[in-house]
Design a protein around this motif. Sequence first.
Motif, PDB file in Angstrom:
ATOM      1  N   ARG A 215      34.316  61.151  48.615  1.00 53.37           N
ATOM      2  CA  ARG A 215      34.277  62.456  49.300  1.00 53.37           C
ATOM      3  C   ARG A 215      35.687  62.889  49.697  1.00 53.37           C
ATOM      4  NH1 ARG A 215      28.779  60.921  51.837  1.00 53.37           N
ATOM      5  NH2 ARG A 215      27.424  62.152  50.452  1.00 53.37           N
TER       6      ARG A 215
ATOM      7  N   ARG B  90      27.193  51.895  55.443  1.00 57.87           N
ATOM      8  CA  ARG B  90      28.580  52.340  55.697  1.00 57.87           C
ATOM      9  C   ARG B  90      29.359  52.061  54.413  1.00 57.87           C
ATOM     10  NH1 ARG B  90      30.069  48.805  60.183  1.00 57.87           N
ATOM     11  NH2 ARG B  90      32.096  49.830  60.142  1.00 57.87           N
ATOM     12  N   ASP B  91      29.180  52.961  53.463  1.00 63.09           N
ATOM     13  CA  ASP B  91      29.680  52.777  52.095  1.00 63.09           C
ATOM     14  C   ASP B  91      31.114  53.306  51.991  1.00 63.09           C
ATOM     15  OD1 ASP B  91      30.314  53.063  49.388  1.00 63.09           O
ATOM     16  OD2 ASP B  91      28.224  53.462  48.821  1.00 63.09           O
TER      17      ASP B  91
ATOM     18  N   SER C 137      31.078  61.196  60.471  1.00 64.44           N
ATOM     19  CA  SER C 137      29.782  61.416  59.808  1.00 64.44           C
ATOM     20  C   SER C 137      29.273  60.197  59.048  1.00 64.44           C
ATOM     21  CB  SER C 137      29.880  62.615  58.859  1.00 64.44           C
ATOM     22  OG  SER C 137      30.827  62.338  57.844  1.00 64.44           O
ATOM     23  N   THR C 138      30.154  59.250  58.689  1.00 66.26           N
ATOM     24  CA  THR C 138      29.708  58.128  57.846  1.00 66.26           C
ATOM     25  C   THR C 138      29.773  56.778  58.545  1.00 66.26           C
ATOM     26  OG1 THR C 138      31.927  57.688  56.996  1.00 66.26           O
ATOM     27  CG2 THR C 138      30.589  59.277  55.780  1.00 66.26           C
TER      28      THR C 138
ATOM     29  N   LEU D  37      34.964  62.467  58.130  1.00 65.44           N
ATOM     30  CA  LEU D  37      34.254  61.388  57.429  1.00 65.44           C
ATOM     31  C   LEU D  37      33.997  60.210  58.353  1.00 65.44           C
ATOM     32  CD1 LEU D  37      36.001  61.320  53.951  1.00 65.44           C
ATOM     33  CD2 LEU D  37      33.542  61.573  54.347  1.00 65.44           C
TER      34      LEU D  37
ATOM     35  N   ARG E 274      19.637  54.336  53.348  1.00 62.93           N
ATOM     36  CA  ARG E 274      20.795  55.237  53.428  1.00 62.93           C
ATOM     37  C   ARG E 274      21.289  55.468  54.863  1.00 62.93           C
ATOM     38  NH1 ARG E 274      19.754  60.355  49.887  1.00 62.93           N
ATOM     39  NH2 ARG E 274      22.002  60.617  50.032  1.00 62.93           N
TER      40      ARG E 274
ATOM     41  N   ALA F 197      32.599  57.205  50.860  1.00 61.94           N
ATOM     42  CA  ALA F 197      33.483  57.992  51.740  1.00 61.94           C
ATOM     43  C   ALA F 197      34.797  58.298  51.022  1.00 61.94           C
ATOM     44  CB  ALA F 197      33.735  57.219  53.036  1.00 61.94           C
TER      45      ALA F 197
ATOM     46  N   GLY G 235      34.111  49.929  55.575  1.00 66.66           N
ATOM     47  CA  GLY G 235      32.700  50.126  55.867  1.00 66.66           C
ATOM     48  C   GLY G 235      32.060  48.764  56.085  1.00 66.66           C
TER      49      GLY G 235
END
Length: 395
Positions: free
Chosen positions: A234, A226-227, A299-300, A296, A222, A231, A212
Amino acid sequence: MSIDAGDLAQLLADLEPIGRSEQGTTRLAWTAEHEAAAEWFREAAARVGLRPARDPAGNLWACPEAPAPWWAIGSHLDSVREGGRYDGALGVVAGFAIAARSELPLAVVAFADEEGARFNTPTFGSRALTGTLDVGDVLTRVDESGVTLRDAMRGAGVDPDRLSEAPTWLDRLRGLLELHIDQSRDVAERAGPAAVVRGLAARMRVQVELRGAADHAGTTRRPVRRDALLAAARLIIRADELAGPEMVATAGRILVEPNAPTTVPARVRAWLDARASRPAEVDAWWAGVRAAADDLRASTGVDVRTSVASTNRGTVFDPDVRRALTRAAERSGLPAAEVVCFAGHDAGVIAPRRPAGMVLVRNPTGVSHAPGEDVSLEDAAAAARVVRSAVEALA
Ligand SMILES: [Zn+2]
């Protein structure tokens, strides 16, 4: 004469104190504790009229006088750090009790370094015996004190330069039966004092890399974060959800960078260990994990990469051996339930090369690799009688 709990207790009496403390049993491979256990093995062999020998991998053999190949009963004498007293030891002790009570020329084997706790070399001895150990790779490995496996072997009186000759000893083996403490509650819940093992679980180890961006933990809103760790979290939850009912998935190791309390995590490496009773379940899980990684990524904005670090399709033990064990269990009035074992064992390494099978002894708490590991010797004796009756039918 029948094998009873007293036979096993007598054999265990001199073995158990070796490497035992309040914290548990520690008999790592190639140490003084393990060599003391090897000396116990040689004495136990002599007492039942078997000739002790050590193969080039350090596996301990108690050999009958009859010409090879022989059926063997065995397990291992090494342990993890601060482990239990029965893991491995119970199978070797049972081997001597069975050999002492059988008319057959049976060998007893204690495989070297089954746990691999010192050099990360699990099932070292059985892999060396079957020629599936990467000899060049393992000898240079070092333990926590910087000792190489090569020097550790030499210290125990085993010549590391002859390790590659170990497979010549496989000719002595006609088949292998291993009795082992259950390391789960499966036998206690589904069977009786003991259960026949259908096979060893299929497994896969997956490495996950997430990239990230490091950023201020307070000022980065938020939508633009890009954490990598979020991720990863999850993905780990998804990996657990994707595991079927006969399956386990574990994220046991994770490395985070920069690992700072006020910085958004930039990079994560994690390892997933998945095991299932059938390889198809692992395949379905792996497909699901890859799809989750793709989602992921989209989406992230975190780059998520997954790769297979190692995979094993599992072992299904020889049907004739399983049938012999099941019939022996039925003859002795035990419920003949089969279980799948989710731990690795020497019998699973031998299985592709020789007829092999396993019996697990009930472990009511399921605790293993810990000092609380416990078993009833009555149960273990019942299991040993099944193994003896089965090997006599097979031979
Ligand atoms: Zn074991």
